[in-house]
Design an enzyme around this catalytic site. Structure first.
Site, PDB file in Angstrom:
ATOM      1  N   ARG A  36      49.197 -41.285  39.530  1.00 11.84           N
ATOM      2  CA  ARG A  36      50.344 -41.228  38.619  1.00 11.84           C
ATOM      3  C   ARG A  36      51.066 -39.880  38.721  1.00 11.84           C
ATOM      4  O   ARG A  36      52.286 -39.812  38.539  1.00 11.84           O
ATOM      5  CB  ARG A  36      49.888 -41.478  37.181  1.00 11.84           C
ATOM      6  CG  ARG A  36      49.610 -42.949  36.952  1.00 11.84           C
ATOM      7  CD  ARG A  36      49.151 -43.214  35.558  1.00 11.84           C
ATOM      8  NE  ARG A  36      49.310 -44.621  35.221  1.00 11.84           N
ATOM      9  CZ  ARG A  36      48.875 -45.183  34.102  1.00 11.84           C
ATOM     10  NH1 ARG A  36      48.259 -44.447  33.213  1.00 11.84           N
ATOM     11  NH2 ARG A  36      49.071 -46.457  33.866  1.00 11.84           N
ATOM     12  N   LYS A 209      41.248 -57.498  28.507  1.00  9.94           N
ATOM     13  CA  LYS A 209      42.063 -57.332  27.301  1.00  9.94           C
ATOM     14  C   LYS A 209      42.826 -58.623  26.987  1.00  9.94           C
ATOM     15  O   LYS A 209      44.054 -58.682  27.086  1.00  9.94           O
ATOM     16  CB  LYS A 209      43.051 -56.189  27.511  1.00  9.94           C
ATOM     17  CG  LYS A 209      42.388 -54.832  27.665  1.00  9.94           C
ATOM     18  CD  LYS A 209      43.466 -53.777  27.717  1.00  9.94           C
ATOM     19  CE  LYS A 209      43.149 -52.656  28.656  1.00  9.94           C
ATOM     20  NZ  LYS A 209      44.329 -51.983  29.169  1.00  9.94           N
ATOM     21  N   GLY A 360      45.916 -50.862  35.363  1.00  4.47           N
ATOM     22  CA  GLY A 360      45.150 -49.718  35.845  1.00  4.47           C
ATOM     23  C   GLY A 360      43.937 -50.127  36.656  1.00  4.47           C
ATOM     24  O   GLY A 360      43.720 -49.644  37.771  1.00  4.47           O
ATOM     25  N   GLY A 383      50.322 -52.603  30.950  1.00  9.06           N
ATOM     26  CA  GLY A 383      50.990 -53.179  29.782  1.00  9.06           C
ATOM     27  C   GLY A 383      52.494 -53.253  29.990  1.00  9.06           C
ATOM     28  O   GLY A 383      53.133 -54.246  29.630  1.00  9.06           O
TER      29      GLY A 383
HETATM   30  P1  ADP Z   1      43.855 -53.922  33.990  1.00  5.65           P
HETATM   31  O1  ADP Z   1      43.495 -52.486  33.717  1.00  5.65           O
HETATM   32  O2  ADP Z   1      44.045 -54.199  35.443  1.00  5.65           O
HETATM   33  O3  ADP Z   1      45.001 -54.383  33.143  1.00  5.65           O
HETATM   34  P2  ADP Z   1      41.809 -54.832  32.148  1.00  5.65           P
HETATM   35  O4  ADP Z   1      41.701 -53.462  31.607  1.00  5.65           O
HETATM   36  O5  ADP Z   1      42.343 -55.897  31.258  1.00  5.65           O
HETATM   37  O6  ADP Z   1      42.595 -54.833  33.548  1.00  5.65           O
HETATM   38  O7  ADP Z   1      40.369 -55.361  32.590  1.00  5.65           O
HETATM   39  C1  ADP Z   1      39.581 -54.690  33.504  1.00  5.65           C
HETATM   40  C2  ADP Z   1      38.141 -54.785  33.120  1.00  5.65           C
HETATM   41  O8  ADP Z   1      37.783 -56.139  32.914  1.00  5.65           O
HETATM   42  C3  ADP Z   1      37.217 -54.254  34.172  1.00  5.65           C
HETATM   43  O9  ADP Z   1      36.570 -53.111  33.687  1.00  5.65           O
HETATM   44  C4  ADP Z   1      36.234 -55.401  34.422  1.00  5.65           C
HETATM   45  O10 ADP Z   1      34.907 -54.951  34.539  1.00  5.65           O
HETATM   46  C5  ADP Z   1      36.413 -56.250  33.185  1.00  5.65           C
HETATM   47  N1  ADP Z   1      36.058 -57.664  33.381  1.00  5.65           N
HETATM   48  C6  ADP Z   1      36.594 -58.527  34.258  1.00  5.65           C
HETATM   49  N2  ADP Z   1      35.986 -59.728  34.192  1.00  5.65           N
HETATM   50  C7  ADP Z   1      35.045 -59.633  33.230  1.00  5.65           C
HETATM   51  C8  ADP Z   1      34.059 -60.527  32.695  1.00  5.65           C
HETATM   52  N3  ADP Z   1      33.961 -61.768  33.143  1.00  5.65           N
HETATM   53  N4  ADP Z   1      33.258 -60.067  31.713  1.00  5.65           N
HETATM   54  C9  ADP Z   1      33.365 -58.812  31.273  1.00  5.65           C
HETATM   55  N5  ADP Z   1      34.262 -57.915  31.726  1.00  5.65           N
HETATM   56  C10 ADP Z   1      35.082 -58.314  32.705  1.00  5.65           C
HETATM   57 MG    MG Z   2      42.336 -51.564  32.177  1.00  5.05          MG
END
Ligand code: ADP
Ligand code: MG
Length: 405
Positions: A36, A209, A360, A383
């Site tokens: 970033r 999330k 992220g 987001g």
């Molecule tokens: P991003 O940052 O790309 O928007 P998120 O923060 O929503 O994604 O989600 C990322 C996290 O989701 C990772 O740390 C991953 O370990 C977790 N995750 C993905 N699938 C599962 C699952 N089935 N159970 C628990 N955690 C999960």
């Molecule tokens: Mg994330």
């Protein structure tokens, strides 16, 4: 988009506040991923070339002001002083850091700036008024400078004092406001996902999330031909269909919404058909791929299964746009990384597709698995990229910037 850019304004000799997104991951008091910061450099360099005096503002992490017991430790953890050395490494002698957000030290540092010099201030979230978009705080910051540049794409979905309040005051005072190169690049790429003129258009959603992300499905259903759902998010959908998901993460208050999405998107939503399961995430001894969509009681789905990877791969074939947000599983753990890796690879290999990754963790996964150069656009905003799609191309921190004359 018709926003004024830094090329449309002459900032020579002017003091300009640049809202950057230096909300970088820290580990052991050091920046563990400086993407970033690097992404903000082209705008900073352009303003230096123009001969501007540059003041950088950014938030870093979360500071809880509601619970006074937590505020001091949050501040200590998210001190911009941890970030300053990395910024200095790129800007060398032209860089100064001031560990305050307002007051005599800040004012003195700004008065002392010479053209081309860059001053970074303390974490904007040290101020209780930042997230409330306090008009007094916004006016204070706006009065320190002659113009404002928005280059924090990752924070553009938030109407805070540093992202919205400052440009609002500056517009009224007839001071120039503009977007930086990073925001310009992000908007150009994400606009293709918002406008949805190229088809087939496939969206892939995952991550953890759920309640933050699930809202985007309504908007996506109007634009895309298919939505592939993996990650923890998938279990809320499978549970809504009455499938046994064992102890997997389910957001119970989202079940009705998930049912509605499944009805509206009956021919578009694609859910996992098998999973990689275990009883625990750490040091699992019983990892296995399920034979069906059901998960035995006591087990948790931590990744999409092998047959689902194939299903998702086939669904991406021939796509013209692929937008992906959210890992397919707990990719940080090698037991559960195959789904995310498989989707990265499949996406990178769709010839002629415009591929966009937001989020992220999703962006880290792309880098970790070595597909960064094979994706058309890796967004610096998670987001923000979702909200841009949700709100048909509008984000408060970009909308408030003056239009081209
Ligand atoms: P991003 O940052 O790309 O928007 P998120 O923060 O929503 O994604 O989600 C990322 C996290 O989701 C990772 O740390 C991953 O370990 C977790 N995750 C993905 N699938 C599962 C699952 N089935 N159970 C628990 N955690 C999960
Ligand atoms: Mg994330």
């Amino acid at each position: 988009m018709n926003k004024q850019t830094i090329k449309d304004v002459n900032f020579s000799g002017k003091t300009v506040i640049v809202r950057v997104d230096f909300n970088v991951p820290l580990s052991g008091g050091q920046v563990s991923d400086d993407n970033r910061i690097v992404a903000a450099l082209p705008t900073i360099k352009e303003l230096q070339t123009q001969g501007a005096k540059i003041v950088l503002l950014s938030h870093l992490g979360k500071v809880n002001h509601k619970d006074p017991a937590k505020t001091p430790s949050d501040m200590k953890k998210n001190d911009m002083a941890f970030v300053a050395p990395t910024v200095k490494k790129y800007l060398k002698g032209d860089f100064v850091y001031c560990p305050f957000t307002q007051g005599a030290e800040v004012e003195k540092a700004i008065k002392g700036l010479k053209p081309q010099q860059v001053l970074l201030l303390q974490n904007t979230r040290y101020e209780v008024g930042e997230e409330k978009n306090d008009p007094k705080l916004a006016a204070y910051w706006a009065n320190l400078a002659d113009g404002f540049v928005m280059d924090a794409f990752g924070s553009a979905h938030r109407a805070h004092a540093s992202t919205y309040g400052i440009p609002e005051v500056m517009n009224k005072a007839k001071k120039p406001t503009a977007i930086g190169f990073l925001v310009e690049k992000e908007v150009a790429a994400l606009s293709r996902c918002v406008e949805a003129k190229e088809h087939p258009y496939v969206a892939i959603l995952g991550g953890v999330k759920v309640s933050d992300k699930i809202k985007v499905i309504d908007s996506l259903l109007k634009k895309v031909d298919k939505i592939l759902i993996g990650g923890a998010m998938a279990y809320t959908f499978l549970a809504a269909k009455g499938i046994n998901v064992g102890n997997s993460l389910v957001e119970k208050d989202q079940l009705d919404y998930a049912k509605k999405c499944l009805k509206d998107g009956v021919d578009k939503i694609v859910l996992p058909i098998d999973h990689v399961i275990a009883a625990t995430m750490d040091n699992p001894t019983d990892v296995r791929n399920t034979l069906s969509v059901n998960i035995t009681d006591g087990f948790i789905g931590f990744d999409i299964g092998a047959r689902t990877i194939e299903l998702f791969k086939n669904a991406m074939k021939g796509a013209k746009i692929i937008f992906w947000n959210g890992p397919m599983g707990v990719f940080e753990n090698e037991w559960f990384n195959k789904g995310t890796k498989g989707v990265c690879e499949a996406m990178a290999n769709v010839k002629g597709a415009f591929t966009v990754v937001g989020g992220g963790d999703s962006a880290s996964a792309v880098a970790m698995f070595g597909f960064k150069d094979k994706i058309s656009h890796v967004s610096t905003g998670g987001g923000a990229s979702l909200e841009m799609i949700e709100n048909d191309g509008h984000l408060p921190g970009i909308d408030i910037v003056a239009d081209k004359k």
